[in-house]
Motif scaffolding. Structure first.
Motif, PDB file in Angstrom:
ATOM      1  N   GLU A  17      95.101   7.386  44.382  1.00 21.97           N
ATOM      2  CA  GLU A  17      95.126   6.012  44.921  1.00 21.97           C
ATOM      3  C   GLU A  17      93.930   5.199  44.450  1.00 21.97           C
ATOM      4  O   GLU A  17      94.045   4.018  44.114  1.00 21.97           O
ATOM      5  CB  GLU A  17      95.170   6.048  46.449  1.00 21.97           C
ATOM      6  CG  GLU A  17      96.464   5.453  46.958  1.00 21.97           C
ATOM      7  CD  GLU A  17      96.461   5.212  48.450  1.00 21.97           C
ATOM      8  OE1 GLU A  17      95.879   4.217  48.904  1.00 21.97           O
ATOM      9  OE2 GLU A  17      97.071   6.034  49.146  1.00 21.97           O
ATOM     10  N   LEU A  18      92.772   5.846  44.395  1.00 28.13           N
ATOM     11  CA  LEU A  18      91.572   5.138  43.945  1.00 28.13           C
ATOM     12  C   LEU A  18      91.756   4.679  42.491  1.00 28.13           C
ATOM     13  O   LEU A  18      91.439   3.535  42.146  1.00 28.13           O
ATOM     14  CB  LEU A  18      90.332   6.049  44.064  1.00 28.13           C
ATOM     15  CG  LEU A  18      89.046   5.462  43.488  1.00 28.13           C
ATOM     16  CD1 LEU A  18      88.627   4.185  44.229  1.00 28.13           C
ATOM     17  CD2 LEU A  18      87.893   6.482  43.556  1.00 28.13           C
ATOM     18  N   ALA A  19      92.301   5.580  41.658  1.00 26.42           N
ATOM     19  CA  ALA A  19      92.501   5.216  40.241  1.00 26.42           C
ATOM     20  C   ALA A  19      93.432   4.005  40.146  1.00 26.42           C
ATOM     21  O   ALA A  19      93.179   3.076  39.372  1.00 26.42           O
ATOM     22  CB  ALA A  19      93.065   6.409  39.476  1.00 26.42           C
ATOM     23  N   GLU A  20      94.479   3.988  40.978  1.00 24.93           N
ATOM     24  CA  GLU A  20      95.412   2.837  40.942  1.00 24.93           C
ATOM     25  C   GLU A  20      94.702   1.536  41.315  1.00 24.93           C
ATOM     26  O   GLU A  20      94.889   0.502  40.671  1.00 24.93           O
ATOM     27  CB  GLU A  20      96.582   3.072  41.914  1.00 24.93           C
ATOM     28  CG  GLU A  20      97.653   3.987  41.323  1.00 24.93           C
ATOM     29  CD  GLU A  20      98.620   4.503  42.400  1.00 24.93           C
ATOM     30  OE1 GLU A  20      99.343   5.471  42.096  1.00 24.93           O
ATOM     31  OE2 GLU A  20      98.633   3.954  43.533  1.00 24.93           O
ATOM     32  N   VAL A  21      93.875   1.619  42.346  1.00 26.04           N
ATOM     33  CA  VAL A  21      93.163   0.415  42.810  1.00 26.04           C
ATOM     34  C   VAL A  21      92.223  -0.094  41.717  1.00 26.04           C
ATOM     35  O   VAL A  21      92.161  -1.301  41.438  1.00 26.04           O
ATOM     36  CB  VAL A  21      92.393   0.730  44.124  1.00 26.04           C
ATOM     37  CG1 VAL A  21      91.357  -0.335  44.425  1.00 26.04           C
ATOM     38  CG2 VAL A  21      93.364   0.872  45.279  1.00 26.04           C
ATOM     39  N   VAL A  22      91.500   0.829  41.066  1.00 25.92           N
ATOM     40  CA  VAL A  22      90.547   0.400  40.036  1.00 25.92           C
ATOM     41  C   VAL A  22      91.301  -0.184  38.840  1.00 25.92           C
ATOM     42  O   VAL A  22      90.938  -1.252  38.323  1.00 25.92           O
ATOM     43  CB  VAL A  22      89.629   1.577  39.608  1.00 25.92           C
ATOM     44  CG1 VAL A  22      88.713   1.151  38.464  1.00 25.92           C
ATOM     45  CG2 VAL A  22      88.795   2.076  40.783  1.00 25.92           C
ATOM     46  N   VAL A  23      92.374   0.484  38.426  1.00 27.53           N
ATOM     47  CA  VAL A  23      93.149  -0.010  37.276  1.00 27.53           C
ATOM     48  C   VAL A  23      93.720  -1.394  37.583  1.00 27.53           C
ATOM     49  O   VAL A  23      93.664  -2.298  36.754  1.00 27.53           O
ATOM     50  CB  VAL A  23      94.274   1.000  36.910  1.00 27.53           C
ATOM     51  CG1 VAL A  23      95.304   0.374  35.984  1.00 27.53           C
ATOM     52  CG2 VAL A  23      93.662   2.259  36.290  1.00 27.53           C
ATOM     53  N   GLU A  24      94.234  -1.568  38.798  1.00 28.15           N
ATOM     54  CA  GLU A  24      94.814  -2.874  39.164  1.00 28.15           C
ATOM     55  C   GLU A  24      93.761  -3.971  39.251  1.00 28.15           C
ATOM     56  O   GLU A  24      94.043  -5.132  39.020  1.00 28.15           O
ATOM     57  CB  GLU A  24      95.601  -2.788  40.489  1.00 28.15           C
ATOM     58  CG  GLU A  24      96.972  -2.169  40.326  1.00 28.15           C
ATOM     59  CD  GLU A  24      97.699  -2.613  39.044  1.00 28.15           C
ATOM     60  OE1 GLU A  24      97.839  -3.823  38.821  1.00 28.15           O
ATOM     61  OE2 GLU A  24      98.099  -1.735  38.248  1.00 28.15           O
ATOM     62  N   PHE A  25      92.540  -3.575  39.578  1.00 32.33           N
ATOM     63  CA  PHE A  25      91.459  -4.566  39.570  1.00 32.33           C
ATOM     64  C   PHE A  25      91.075  -4.913  38.124  1.00 32.33           C
ATOM     65  O   PHE A  25      90.859  -6.083  37.784  1.00 32.33           O
ATOM     66  CB  PHE A  25      90.236  -4.027  40.340  1.00 32.33           C
ATOM     67  CG  PHE A  25      88.963  -4.718  39.953  1.00 32.33           C
ATOM     68  CD1 PHE A  25      88.740  -6.044  40.320  1.00 32.33           C
ATOM     69  CD2 PHE A  25      87.991  -4.073  39.191  1.00 32.33           C
ATOM     70  CE1 PHE A  25      87.576  -6.709  39.937  1.00 32.33           C
ATOM     71  CE2 PHE A  25      86.840  -4.730  38.804  1.00 32.33           C
ATOM     72  CZ  PHE A  25      86.632  -6.053  39.180  1.00 32.33           C
ATOM     73  N   LEU A  26      90.994  -3.906  37.268  1.00 30.30           N
ATOM     74  CA  LEU A  26      90.510  -4.149  35.896  1.00 30.30           C
ATOM     75  C   LEU A  26      91.518  -4.892  35.019  1.00 30.30           C
ATOM     76  O   LEU A  26      91.123  -5.614  34.114  1.00 30.30           O
ATOM     77  CB  LEU A  26      90.141  -2.815  35.221  1.00 30.30           C
ATOM     78  CG  LEU A  26      88.886  -2.121  35.773  1.00 30.30           C
ATOM     79  CD1 LEU A  26      88.625  -0.821  35.031  1.00 30.30           C
ATOM     80  CD2 LEU A  26      87.658  -3.030  35.689  1.00 30.30           C
ATOM     81  N   ARG A  27      92.808  -4.695  35.305  1.00 26.91           N
ATOM     82  CA  ARG A  27      93.834  -5.275  34.418  1.00 26.91           C
ATOM     83  C   ARG A  27      93.678  -6.798  34.263  1.00 26.91           C
ATOM     84  O   ARG A  27      93.454  -7.284  33.144  1.00 26.91           O
ATOM     85  CB  ARG A  27      95.229  -4.904  34.929  1.00 26.91           C
ATOM     86  CG  ARG A  27      96.326  -5.034  33.880  1.00 26.91           C
ATOM     87  CD  ARG A  27      97.709  -4.868  34.492  1.00 26.91           C
ATOM     88  NE  ARG A  27      97.897  -3.630  35.219  1.00 26.91           N
ATOM     89  CZ  ARG A  27      98.191  -2.438  34.651  1.00 26.91           C
ATOM     90  NH1 ARG A  27      98.292  -2.329  33.345  1.00 26.91           N
ATOM     91  NH2 ARG A  27      98.365  -1.367  35.393  1.00 26.91           N
ATOM     92  N   PRO A  28      93.744  -7.578  35.360  1.00 22.76           N
ATOM     93  CA  PRO A  28      93.594  -9.040  35.195  1.00 22.76           C
ATOM     94  C   PRO A  28      92.195  -9.423  34.703  1.00 22.76           C
ATOM     95  O   PRO A  28      92.033 -10.392  33.967  1.00 22.76           O
ATOM     96  CB  PRO A  28      93.852  -9.595  36.603  1.00 22.76           C
ATOM     97  CG  PRO A  28      93.708  -8.445  37.532  1.00 22.76           C
ATOM     98  CD  PRO A  28      94.012  -7.199  36.760  1.00 22.76           C
ATOM     99  N   PHE A  29      91.202  -8.621  35.094  1.00 24.61           N
ATOM    100  CA  PHE A  29      89.837  -8.890  34.640  1.00 24.61           C
ATOM    101  C   PHE A  29      89.770  -8.812  33.106  1.00 24.61           C
ATOM    102  O   PHE A  29      89.237  -9.700  32.442  1.00 24.61           O
ATOM    103  CB  PHE A  29      88.890  -7.868  35.292  1.00 24.61           C
ATOM    104  CG  PHE A  29      87.493  -7.923  34.773  1.00 24.61           C
ATOM    105  CD1 PHE A  29      86.590  -8.839  35.290  1.00 24.61           C
ATOM    106  CD2 PHE A  29      87.084  -7.087  33.747  1.00 24.61           C
ATOM    107  CE1 PHE A  29      85.303  -8.920  34.786  1.00 24.61           C
ATOM    108  CE2 PHE A  29      85.806  -7.160  33.238  1.00 24.61           C
ATOM    109  CZ  PHE A  29      84.912  -8.080  33.762  1.00 24.61           C
TER     110      PHE A  29
END
Ligand code: TYM
Length: 326
Positions: free
Chosen positions: A272-284
């Motif tokens: 779950e943590l990996a998903e949250v970080v990836v979803e934050f980084l994508r638009p960034f």
């Protein structure tokens, strides 16, 4: 009149999620309420050896990162430190009122100088004086930084107070702004150490430009402590560190995060943590690609002009007070 904030980051190495959570995220949050100055501190970068063409590119790349993180050039002034010569000038003046002993006590100097002061660069030694000049030139009220800069901030305050005492009221004495959560994000490989741009073990840091696969692998490989529950616990720094990354990115309270993972194991949590970080980084990362060099320069040049007009005012006062008539 809005109060003023000043902060900056070095264009060295790749920025990581610790830089974002400890500093940049707060820069963005504070820019409505304060008059903000965010500097790309390339003169600090050369306190350690840098390849010139890499440094030039990294300087503009860092401007991209500031903008992608949400620093809004309509609200905040973004500029390159070397474009405002007053930073270097004030550093000379402040170095004349700084004491060897106080600079020798700076833990970052001891760390970066690797204990060998005979071989360490003089610029590395006077690094905190340049940082004090950055801050004091703008009559700064508040300096949002991570925990590792607290000692440098204290020196800035001491130098401001000393100058004011010896030469008359000139500088505002700045306050640090160190967030409760995220002030010191730790290495994923060693929770006793902070996540650091200069860490040779690349698995210790999640870089802001890491691709989703790399992020997921790094999180899966992150060290964990003994125990199985997902909780904040001072005696379990590894899981506490991962959980605080999760907490800040999801903007939940600590209690909500702990409740969310109750009865779940490390494997589930890391996924779950990996998903949250990836979803934050994508638009960034999409935003990082939006800014071409021309756009960046059209922000940085007026930024430097605005910064210079304030810096020059302060420096003129300093020269007058000291009898160095400008
Ligand atoms: P720099 O480039 O090392 O880091 C930029 C910002 O990121 C914060 N930071 C962290 N926060 C949480 N966890 C971590 N693991 C972590 N690692 C870094 C830093 O505290 C910093 O806020 N000396 C400064 C740059 C500087 C500056 C200034 C800052 C120069 N002049 C004036 C404020 C005001 C530095 O090297 O940051």
């Amino acid at each position: 009149m809005k109060k003023r904030i000043f902060s900056g980051a070095q264009p060295t190495g790749q920025l990581h999620i610790g830089n974002y959570l400890g500093a940049l995220k707060n820069w963005v949050a504070l820019q409505d309420e304060y008059e903000a100055f965010y500097c790309i501190v390339n003169l600090h970068a050369i306190t350690l050896p840098q390849d010139p063409s890499t440094l030039r590119k990294a300087t503009l790349d860092l401007a991209r990162i500031y903008l992608a993180a949400g620093v809004d050039p309509e609200k905040s002034t973004i500029f390159i430190q070397s474009d405002v010569a007053e930073h270097a000038e004030l550093t000379w003046i402040l170095s004349c009122i700084s004491r060897m002993g106080e600079l020798e006590r700076m833990t970052q100097f001891k760390d970066k100088g690797k204990g060998n002061t005979e071989r360490a660069g003089v610029g590395l030694f006077t690094y905190p004086v340049l940082m004090a000049s950055d801050i004091l030139l703008y009559q700064t009220d508040l300096v949002p930084v991570g925990q590792d800069q607290k000692q440098h901030l204290e020196l800035s305050r001491d130098l401001a107070e000393r100058f004011n005492r010896d030469f008359g009221e000139t500088f505002k004495v700045p306050e640090p702004y160190i967030p409760k959560a995220g002030a010191s994000i730790k290495s994923l490989q060693d929770p006793e150490k902070k996540m650091s741009k200069s860490d040779e073990n690349l698995n210790g840091s999640i870089f802001l430009l890491d691709d989703p696969d790399t992020v997921t692998k790094k999180i899966k490989r992150a060290v964990t402590d003994s125990g199985t529950t997902i909780e904040f616990d001072e005696s379990r720094p590894a899981i506490s560190n991962l959980l605080s990354i999760y907490q800040i990115l999801t903007e939940n309270t600590a209690e909500e995060c702990v409740a969310h993972f109750e009865g779940k194991g490390y494997g589930h949590f890391k996924t779950e943590l990996a998903e949250v970080v990836v979803e934050f980084l994508r638009p960034f990362q999409d935003r990082v690609r939006e800014f071409d060099d021309e756009t960046l320069l059209s922000i940085l040049k007026p930024g430097a002009e605005k910064a210079r007009s304030i810096a020059a005012d302060t420096l003129r006062k300093v020269y007058e007070r000291m009898g160095i008539v400008g």
